[in-house]
Design an enzyme around this catalytic site. Structure first.
Site, PDB file in Angstrom:
ATOM      1  N   ASP A  67       0.818  -1.214   0.000  1.00  0.00           N
ATOM      2  CA  ASP A  67       0.000   0.000   0.000  1.00  0.00           C
ATOM      3  C   ASP A  67       0.851   1.262   0.000  1.00  0.00           C
ATOM      4  OD1 ASP A  67       0.956  -0.473   2.552  1.00  0.00           O
ATOM      5  OD2 ASP A  67      -1.002  -0.678   3.486  1.00  0.00           O
ATOM      6  N   ASN A 135      -7.516  -2.479  14.424  1.00  0.00           N
ATOM      7  CA  ASN A 135      -8.927  -2.772  14.116  1.00  0.00           C
ATOM      8  C   ASN A 135      -9.077  -3.985  13.195  1.00  0.00           C
ATOM      9  OD1 ASN A 135      -8.045  -1.745  11.687  1.00  0.00           O
ATOM     10  ND2 ASN A 135      -9.585  -0.148  11.502  1.00  0.00           N
ATOM     11  N   HIS A 137      -7.343  -4.504  10.371  1.00  0.00           N
ATOM     12  CA  HIS A 137      -7.095  -4.282   8.936  1.00  0.00           C
ATOM     13  C   HIS A 137      -5.776  -4.917   8.515  1.00  0.00           C
ATOM     14  CE1 HIS A 137      -4.958  -0.274   9.919  1.00  0.00           C
ATOM     15  NE2 HIS A 137      -4.079  -0.885   9.160  1.00  0.00           N
ATOM     16  N   GLU A 142      -9.703  -1.713   5.273  1.00  0.00           N
ATOM     17  CA  GLU A 142     -10.379  -1.393   6.530  1.00  0.00           C
ATOM     18  C   GLU A 142     -11.598  -2.310   6.721  1.00  0.00           C
ATOM     19  OE1 GLU A 142      -8.978   0.420   8.634  1.00  0.00           O
ATOM     20  OE2 GLU A 142      -8.314   2.370   7.902  1.00  0.00           O
TER      21      GLU A 142
HETATM   22  C1  GLP Z   1      -0.623   0.553   8.483  1.00  0.00           C
HETATM   23  C2  GLP Z   1      -0.228  -0.293   7.283  1.00  0.00           C
HETATM   24  C3  GLP Z   1      -0.431  -1.752   7.556  1.00  0.00           C
HETATM   25  C4  GLP Z   1       0.213  -2.124   8.879  1.00  0.00           C
HETATM   26  C5  GLP Z   1      -0.449  -1.369   9.992  1.00  0.00           C
HETATM   27  C6  GLP Z   1       0.128  -1.689  11.355  1.00  0.00           C
HETATM   28  O1  GLP Z   1      -1.948   0.893   8.502  1.00  0.00           O
HETATM   29  N1  GLP Z   1      -0.948   0.086   6.100  1.00  0.00           N
HETATM   30  O2  GLP Z   1       0.132  -2.497   6.492  1.00  0.00           O
HETATM   31  O3  GLP Z   1       0.109  -3.496   9.092  1.00  0.00           O
HETATM   32  O4  GLP Z   1      -0.280   0.010   9.746  1.00  0.00           O
HETATM   33  O5  GLP Z   1       1.276  -0.926  11.572  1.00  0.00           O
HETATM   34  P1  GLP Z   1       2.324  -1.204  12.702  1.00  0.00           P
HETATM   35  O6  GLP Z   1       3.132  -2.357  12.245  1.00  0.00           O
HETATM   36  O7  GLP Z   1       3.164   0.056  12.764  1.00  0.00           O
HETATM   37  O8  GLP Z   1       1.581  -1.459  13.947  1.00  0.00           O
END
Ligand code: GLP
Length: 241
Positions: A67, A135, A137, A142
């Site tokens: 993404d 959440n 995702h 989402e």
């Molecule tokens: C973002 C990314 C996800 C990731 C999530 C969790 O929203 N788009 O791919 O898994 O954050 O991030 P973190 O690893 O910093 O908790």
């Protein structure tokens, strides 16, 4: 789903590296699906260390990232393309021409999604690394995203904007939209490696492993994948033990 519980973040990152290293060792021209966020940074550090110490080469490897924030590109240090170069690509022998991510600055966003979907049809991920949002995702899919979705533009939820604001100067700087691979693109990977650490992920991890398979918890679709491994620390595993 295979579940590996580790005592802490470092052990999670080591286990994740073992799984990744096996893929690259068996197939030097593997397609690696990569993720951003703080969770996979330890995995990337181990890949860099192994590259430096053991000479593992990524010259023939291709990558596809999940993404990207809409409106940001490599000139922004908050963009995911910048993150990937800074945390991995600039420290291994990968050819940047073999790395792929949505172009956050694309003028025609629909066309950019179509380009990325066409690309994903030509290169299947041998492994797809994932983090998980609090959440539930995955990538930026989402809650409520259809399981059949492919690359699309999303409006980020308030909870994701709040979670991700810790990496920006202020919450107002967090883009409100992003490009993301869809759940169908993610499920197409031959192997999935999902990582989670910390108590704030425990509820999402429960939904991922033991909850109902529902579009309200996007990660729950991974229960249907034939080769999915979760590596998480004890804090994130609190509700699944
Ligand atoms: C973002 C990314 C996800 C990731 C999530 C969790 O929203 N788009 O791919 O898994 O954050 O991030 P973190 O690893 O910093 O908790």
């Amino acid at each position: 789903m295979k579940v590996i519980i580790t005592k802490d973040y470092n052990e999670m990152s080591e286990k994740a590296f073992e799984i990744m290293a096996e893929v690259v060792k068996n197939k030097p021209d593997a397609v690696l699906g990569l993720a951003t966020g703080s969770t996979p940074i330890g995995l990337y550090k181990n890949m860099i260390k192994d590259h430096n110490e053991n000479g593992t080469s990524y010259k023939a490897v291709k990558t596809v990232n999940l993404d990207e924030y809409a409106g940001l590109d490599v000139t922004s240090d908050q963009s995911y393309v910048y993150f990937m170069r800074d945390n991995l690509f600039n420290h291994i022998d990968i050819d940047l021409a073999n790395t792929n991510i949505e172009n956050g600055k694309a003028a025609d966003r629909k066309a950019e999604c179509a380009r990325y979907n066409a690309l994903l049809e030509t290169i299947q991920q041998d492994i797809q690394v994932l983090g998980i949002g609090s959440n539930g995702h995955i990538a930026f899919n989402e809650p409520g995203t259809p399981f059949g979705s492919v690359t699309h533009i999303v409006d980020l939820t308030e909870s994701t904007i709040k979670d991700n604001s810790r990496l920006f100067k202020s919450i107002d700087e967090v883009p409100r939209q992003a490009f993301t691979m869809g759940l169908k693109n993610i499920m197409n990977a031959k192997k999935i490696l999902i990582l989670a650490n910390g108590a704030n992920k425990a509820k999402a991890v429960f939904g991922l492993v033991k909850g109902e398979v529902t579009e309200n918890v996007p990660a729950s679709i991974l229960q249907l994948h034939p080769d999915c491994t979760l590596v998480c620390d004890e804090a994130a595993a609190e509700l699944i033990r």
